[in-house]
Design a protein around this motif. Sequence first.
Motif, short mmCIF file in Angstrom:
data_model
loop_
_atom_site.label_atom_id
_atom_site.label_comp_id
_atom_site.label_asym_id
_atom_site.label_seq_id
_atom_site.Cartn_x
_atom_site.Cartn_y
_atom_site.Cartn_z
N VAL A 32 0.84 -1.20 0.00
CA VAL A 32 0.00 0.00 0.00
C VAL A 32 0.88 1.25 0.00
O VAL A 32 0.54 2.27 -0.59
N HIS A 33 2.01 1.17 0.67
CA HIS A 33 3.00 2.26 0.75
C HIS A 33 2.39 3.55 1.27
O HIS A 33 2.56 4.63 0.67
N MET A 34 1.68 3.42 2.39
CA MET A 34 1.16 4.61 3.07
C MET A 34 2.35 5.48 3.51
O MET A 34 3.36 4.98 3.95
N CYS A 39 0.63 6.48 -2.93
CA CYS A 39 -0.32 5.58 -2.27
C CYS A 39 -1.76 5.94 -2.64
O CYS A 39 -2.18 7.09 -2.52
N GLN A 40 -2.50 4.94 -3.10
CA GLN A 40 -3.90 5.14 -3.48
C GLN A 40 -4.81 4.81 -2.28
O GLN A 40 -5.68 3.92 -2.35
N ALA A 41 -4.60 5.52 -1.18
CA ALA A 41 -5.30 5.24 0.08
C ALA A 41 -6.81 5.37 -0.06
O ALA A 41 -7.56 4.56 0.48
N GLN A 42 -7.27 6.40 -0.78
CA GLN A 42 -8.70 6.62 -0.90
C GLN A 42 -9.36 5.47 -1.66
O GLN A 42 -10.45 5.02 -1.29
N ARG A 43 -8.71 4.98 -2.70
CA ARG A 43 -9.28 3.88 -3.46
C ARG A 43 -9.27 2.58 -2.66
O ARG A 43 -10.22 1.79 -2.73
N LEU A 44 -8.22 2.36 -1.89
CA LEU A 44 -8.21 1.17 -1.04
C LEU A 44 -9.29 1.27 0.03
O LEU A 44 -9.94 0.28 0.38
N LEU A 45 -9.49 2.47 0.55
CA LEU A 45 -10.55 2.70 1.54
C LEU A 45 -11.91 2.33 0.94
O LEU A 45 -12.73 1.66 1.58
N TRP A 241 -1.21 -1.33 -4.17
CA TRP A 241 -2.17 -0.22 -4.17
C TRP A 241 -1.46 1.09 -4.49
O TRP A 241 -1.74 2.15 -3.92
N VAL A 242 -0.51 0.99 -5.43
CA VAL A 242 0.15 2.15 -5.99
C VAL A 242 -0.10 2.18 -7.50
O VAL A 242 -0.40 3.22 -8.06
N GLU A 243 0.01 1.00 -8.13
CA GLU A 243 -0.14 0.91 -9.58
C GLU A 243 -1.36 0.09 -9.99
O GLU A 243 -2.27 0.60 -10.65
N SER A 244 -1.36 -1.19 -9.63
CA SER A 244 -2.39 -2.09 -10.15
C SER A 244 -3.71 -2.03 -9.38
O SER A 244 -4.75 -2.43 -9.90
N LEU A 245 -3.69 -1.54 -8.13
CA LEU A 245 -4.89 -1.44 -7.29
C LEU A 245 -5.60 -2.79 -7.24
O LEU A 245 -6.80 -2.90 -7.54
N SER A 246 -4.88 -3.81 -6.83
CA SER A 246 -5.41 -5.17 -6.89
C SER A 246 -5.31 -5.88 -5.55
O SER A 246 -4.56 -5.48 -4.66
#
Length: 284
Positions: A32-34, A39-45, A241-246
């Motif tokens: 996730v690399h917070m 970091c795509q924190a909002q999309r992971l949320l 959760w930086v590139e592929s969001l998987s």
Amino acid sequence: MKPHDSFLTRDFFKGEARREPLRFRTIWISDVHMGTTGCQAQRLLEFLRRTESDTLYLVGDIIDGWQLKRRWYWDQAHNNLIQTVLKKAKKGTRVIFVPGNHDEAVRQFIDLDFGGIRVRDELVHTTAQGKRMLVLHGDRFDGVIACAKWLAYVGDNLYTLILKWNQWLNSWRARAGLPYWSLSQYLKLKVKNAVSYITSFETALADEARRRGLDGVICGHIHKPEIRDIDGILYCNDGDWVESLSALVEDRAGALRLVTWQDIVGSTVSHHHEEADEPCVSPS
């Protein structure tokens, strides 16, 4: 289990959108690399709010200690993400944190529990089909990390720079009405040495699972989501959760599948999960 049983067909996500969270037996997320701007924190949320599971594995590099030491970055989405995970643990989700190299400071707390989150170095997960899968981040099988950590830091800085270029590029693409595109993923797949590195990493993890008499391995680290058979060993990488969001998910029947943010949040989702009939290309 046949190799194609572990893939996700497009039919899995056909149908009307639903409001209730999608329920899985197990979910694996990593990298996730917070603490970084990439970091795509909002999309992971959004992903975590649309899903529920009996067990949630955090397979390393959840917080990027390397970057936080150099430059502090932490927005409200990061806080919300941590609160959401803690809330899941409080409500009964079994949350297991397997630290990686970027959050290696947490490894001093191996075998301890914090706020309902269990910290483990590695462990074996048994699927509903009885498959025994080794779960670990995977950095110990990365020759660069193991033999030349200074080179890993150099690579990390270069990677961060590429991600900044990628943000600028995708900002332009969004204004032009074009979909998201990952520059770093493209470069990885086009550079011969990068492809060789990825293949060597995957083979090393599969060999370790075979040595331990297990059916497969689940890891993160290299930011390349994948499910494939390597000489009889099921290799699974949940991506990032930086590139592929998987993420990797296990359904109630024990089938392992790769899903993306777009699958869960950005697209309509079916009311019924059907058995996979044919392979689907994993995200890249």
